[in-house]
Write a protein that holds these residues in place. Structure first.
Motif, short mmCIF file in Angstrom:
data_model
loop_
_atom_site.label_atom_id
_atom_site.label_comp_id
_atom_site.label_asym_id
_atom_site.label_seq_id
_atom_site.Cartn_x
_atom_site.Cartn_y
_atom_site.Cartn_z
N LEU B 30 -7.68 3.12 -6.70
CA LEU B 30 -7.55 3.22 -5.24
C LEU B 30 -8.51 2.27 -4.53
CD1 LEU B 30 -7.16 7.08 -4.84
CD2 LEU B 30 -5.40 5.33 -4.48
N ALA B 31 -9.64 1.98 -5.17
CA ALA B 31 -10.66 1.15 -4.52
C ALA B 31 -10.37 -0.34 -4.65
CB ALA B 31 -12.02 1.45 -5.14
N HIS B 34 -6.74 -5.79 -5.85
CA HIS B 34 -5.80 -6.44 -6.78
C HIS B 34 -5.68 -5.54 -8.00
CE1 HIS B 34 -5.64 -10.47 -4.78
NE2 HIS B 34 -6.66 -9.91 -4.18
N LEU B 58 -2.92 4.90 2.26
CA LEU B 58 -3.06 3.50 1.83
C LEU B 58 -1.71 2.79 1.85
CD1 LEU B 58 -5.55 3.60 -1.19
CD2 LEU B 58 -5.87 2.43 1.00
N GLN B 246 6.57 -12.36 -11.70
CA GLN B 246 5.80 -12.99 -10.63
C GLN B 246 5.04 -14.20 -11.13
OE1 GLN B 246 3.64 -9.49 -9.41
NE2 GLN B 246 4.76 -9.36 -7.47
N LYS B 247 4.56 -14.12 -12.36
CA LYS B 247 3.83 -15.24 -12.93
C LYS B 247 4.74 -16.40 -13.24
CE LYS B 247 -0.39 -13.67 -14.92
NZ LYS B 247 -1.26 -13.48 -16.03
N HIS B 248 5.93 -16.09 -13.77
CA HIS B 248 6.80 -17.17 -14.23
C HIS B 248 7.68 -17.73 -13.12
CE1 HIS B 248 5.51 -15.59 -18.10
NE2 HIS B 248 5.82 -16.77 -18.57
N TRP B 250 7.43 -17.65 -9.53
CA TRP B 250 6.55 -17.24 -8.45
C TRP B 250 7.10 -17.57 -7.07
CZ3 TRP B 250 4.46 -21.62 -5.92
CH2 TRP B 250 4.66 -22.83 -6.59
N LYS B 251 8.24 -18.22 -7.03
CA LYS B 251 8.81 -18.51 -5.71
C LYS B 251 9.82 -17.43 -5.30
CE LYS B 251 8.28 -23.42 -6.57
NZ LYS B 251 8.99 -24.62 -7.04
N ALA B 281 7.77 10.25 -4.20
CA ALA B 281 6.82 9.79 -3.18
C ALA B 281 5.59 9.18 -3.84
CB ALA B 281 6.42 10.96 -2.28
N PHE B 285 4.28 5.37 -3.31
CA PHE B 285 2.93 5.02 -2.83
C PHE B 285 2.23 4.13 -3.86
CE2 PHE B 285 2.87 9.59 -0.91
CZ PHE B 285 3.77 9.20 0.07
N MET B 310 9.82 9.07 4.44
CA MET B 310 9.27 7.98 3.63
C MET B 310 9.36 6.62 4.34
SD MET B 310 7.94 9.27 0.95
CE MET B 310 7.73 7.82 -0.09
N ARG B 312 8.02 5.44 6.85
CA ARG B 312 6.75 4.85 7.29
C ARG B 312 5.79 4.64 6.12
NH1 ARG B 312 3.71 7.80 11.65
NH2 ARG B 312 4.00 9.60 10.28
N LEU B 313 6.12 5.19 4.97
CA LEU B 313 5.09 5.31 3.92
C LEU B 313 5.29 4.38 2.73
CD1 LEU B 313 4.69 9.21 3.91
CD2 LEU B 313 3.49 7.49 5.28
#
Lengths: 257, 377, 66
Positions: B30-31, B34, B58, B246-248, B250-251, B281, B285, B310, B312-313
């Motif tokens: 939570l802290a 990334h 959050l 996402q790594k491969h 990435w666009k 839920a 989150f 949901m 808004r969440l």
């Protein structure tokens, strides 16, 4: 500590050293040994035919050390390719720290020429480690061009100002498919530890060690900092700022009760 | 290819790791700004249940920061329920003796016109079964061509295709692909998909690589919750898959879907597990905290009340007034649905409910003219 | 004939090879690279490489640097 692998070669140390600015080659050699570094940069210069001098290479040549010739001094991709070929011939390695900085004041890397040169050098069989801006998109482009690592800067070179580019470094580390080496700007062991805690694969340090009052002890301090930072990263850092409580009141989730 | 990565992730060890997550692991996750997949596992684990409200706050905050007060709205159109697969849980199962429909061109256009009367829809999702002979790539391409005058943004949810086929369809205006892996548990995947093209696990799971290689702008992913008892493990595999993609590629933009099965009332396939609202839920989150940018899509499988709460969440895309049968908007309003729609509100009601929550429904945020360059290539 | 080595003029006999120049300069066995007119010449080609009058020769070696 996990070993670091670059282009199929494995490294126990995650501290790379530059060889500039030391008071003497002897001091440099001692600092390198103490640091435990297995990757050491070397520049090139024209031989002064009238004043033969000490050969610095013999101070850094060691079976455990990968020489990393740089292209310092070149201003565009074409010059970089020439310098790379000279380096490969002189030092017998196809590893290369690609650095292209046409700007003599801040020595900031030229992103466009760096990408062009990376594409060419990879085709010529070099293991290319480009020094670059902390630009996440550029780093992906360099990776796609075949760079073996990316080496984004933490701050302008030689400034010892630490990770001024931290937000971008974090994105680069998150996205990268190759090792990320934070180069330039690391001025103290705490900066190096911070970079390692972020998840950087390695750091390259030069000025901070070379100009310390006692470079050998400073090299030792960096060795420990890099190990500590990496160990912390692998161990999973705890939170330092936020202290979340399990929440009894539930304004947003009451509908789930 | 992701299949090679997946082979190295042990299913049982992952399940164990999720249940071993501690209070401290949750706090640490939570802290962070990334998060990695280990953090995600902590947030979907039972250890995070006491933090549900914190996670909601959050998720609310990150969603508003990245997406503003908006909700993308889309509508699906099934153009055929003809299918050669035998997915044991699906109403369009090949041996189900139902009437099969493949919409004609005229029928498609009638559907497009009927949809435009329901609301100002600009995002259309074209859905098919898997019947490459009768409703293959040329048929899908034709449906896109005919849809372009009516909609700004076209996505497809069809069988996995080759790189060339995805490229071909982008030339017909296709801007996004949704494909549910259903489950990442390979052995069980083969039980749920015993025959037909879909029985090839690798072809499906590597389909996402092919989409990325073809430069598809937007890729939707999903695990069918109800197949694997350990749905947390399945969703964790999807998180690994997301990070890999996402790594491969990435666009590309990515979206997550969490279609959950309900107990069947008429003796069909019974889900192996039923996910509660609270669990869905929590996963929503956790996903938002794990990845601030990933699109999270809720379909009309979910009830009106749950979708309202949901909205808004963490949720950033919703469908409205969906029909899950081919031609359901005009041509064949009574045909058999693929799945039961819970939220039966009219488009206008969905939009009004969102506005009452302070959220602007977004009908259009992309125009295919932006893709014209690609189309010409 | 005159050639230029690292920006300095130098006299060499007509028809000299790069090997001859290397010997004159007492270049070490390792750690140097030579280019003629911006073209790197690998060491194994030195003996077969003739020098022309006016040739721009660059000889580099290792230096300290980051």
């Amino acid at each position: 500590m996990e070993k670091l692998t670059i282009a199929g070669k494995s490294f126990s140390s995650r501290l790379f050293l530059g060889t500039g600015k030391f008071r003497s080659n002897e001091l440099m050699e001692q600092a390198i040994r103490t640091s435990g570094s297995e990757m050491v940069t070397v520049a090139m210069k024209r031989i002064d035919l009238e004043n033969p001098e000490d050969d610095m290479l013999r101070h850094i040549t060691h079976e455990s050390i990968q020489l990393l010739p740089n292209t310092s001094g070149v201003r565009d991709a074409e010059e970089a390719v020439f310098a790379a070929q000279m380096a490969r011939e002189a030092f017998g390695t196809n590893w290369l720290k690609l650095e292209i900085h046409p700007d003599p004041r801040y020595l900031l890397p030229d992103s466009i020429e760096t990408l062009k040169a990376t594409e060419k050098l990879v085709k010529l069989g070099f293991v290319v480690l480009p020094y670059c801006q902390a630009d996440p998109v550029l780093c992906k482009r360099l990776e796609e061009a075949g760079a073996a690592t990316v080496m984004p800067l933490g701050a302008p070179i030689g400034t010892n100002r630490g990770l001024r580019t931290k937000d971008f470094l974090q994105i680069i580390i998150e996205q990268a498919g190759v090792p990320v080496v934070v180069d330039a700007g690391i001025g103290s062991p705490s900066h190096a530890a911070e970079a390692m805690e972020l998840g950087a694969s390695a750091v390259l340090v030069n000025t901070a060690i070379a100009i310390a009052a006692d470079p050998v002890r400073m090299a030792n301090a960096f060795r420990q900092a890099v190990e500590a930072g990496r160990e912390a990263y692998e161990a999973g850092l705890g939170s330092v700022s936020a202290n979340f409580e399990a929440n009894a009141s539930s304004p947003l989730t009451a509908f789930l009760q | 290819m992701f299949s090679e990565v997946l082979e190295k992730i042990d299913w049982d060890a992952t399940t164990e790791a999720i249940y071993a997550k501690s209070d401290a692991d949750v706090r640490r996750a939570l802290a962070k700004n990334h998060l990695d997949v280990e953090d995600f596992m902590a947030l979907i684990s039972p250890a995070a249940e006491p933090y549900l409200e914190t996670m909601a706050q959050l998720s609310y905050r990150y969603t508003r920061e990245r997406f503003g007060n908006t909700m993308q709205i889309f509508i699906p159109l099934y153009i055929t329920n003809s299918c050669t697969n035998s997915c044991v849980y699906c109403g369009f199962h090949v041996s189900n003796p139902m009437k099969r429909t493949i919409l004609t061109e005229e029928e498609m256009v009638n559907e497009y016109k009927a949809i435009k009367k329901l609301g100002p829809f600009e995002n259309l999702l074209i859905v098919t079964g898997e019947n490459p002979v009768k409703a293959g790539v040329p048929y899908i391409a034709r449906s896109l061509d005919l849809a372009r005058p009516y909609f700004s943004n076209l996505k497809i949810e069809v069988m996995p295709l080759s790189v060339e086929e995805y490229e071909e369809l982008t030339h017909h205006g296709m801007n996004g692909v949704i494909c549910f892996q259903e489950t990442y548990h390979k052995a069980n995947y083969n039980i749920y998909h015993p025959r037909g093209m879909k029985s090839n696990f690798e072809w499906r799971v590597n389909g996402f690589d092919r989409m990325g290689q073809a430069g598809v702008h937007s890729i939707g992913m999903g695990v069918l919750v109800g197949l694997e008892k350990e749905w947390r493990t399945d969703i964790t595999m999807m998180a690994y898959h997301l990070r890999y993609l996402q790594k491969h590629y990435w666009k590309t933009k990515y979206s997550f879907n969490f279609p959950r099965m309900r107990p069947s009332e008429n003796g069909g396939f019974q889900p192996n597990v039923v996910m509660s609202d609270r669990e869905l839920a929590q996963v929503t989150f956790a996903t938002r905290i794990f990845d601030h940018d990933v699109d999270i899509s809720y379909s009309t499988r979910e009830s009106a009340s749950f979708r309202n709460h949901m909205a808004r969440l963490g949720v950033t895309t919703m469908s409205a007034e969906s029909k899950t049968d081919p031609g359901g908007y005009y041509s064949y309003p009574q045909a058999l649905e693929q799945f039961h729609v819970s939220d039966e509100r009219k488009t206008g009601e969905v939009a009004a409910a969102l506005r009452a929550l302070g959220i602007e429904p977004v009908w259009k945020d992309w125009d295919q003219s932006f893709d014209e360059l690609t189309c010409r290539k | 004939m005159q050639i230029i080595v690292n920006n300095k003029a130098m006299e060499m006999a007509e028809g000299s090879t790069l090997s001859a120049l290397a010997e004159t300069l007492r270049l070490p066995e390792k750690g140097v690279a030579v280019a003629i007119n911006n073209q790197m010449i690998p060491r194994e080609e030195w003996s077969a490489t003739g020098l022309q009058a006016g040739a721009q020769v660059v000889v580099i070696k290792a230096a300290c640097g980051g």
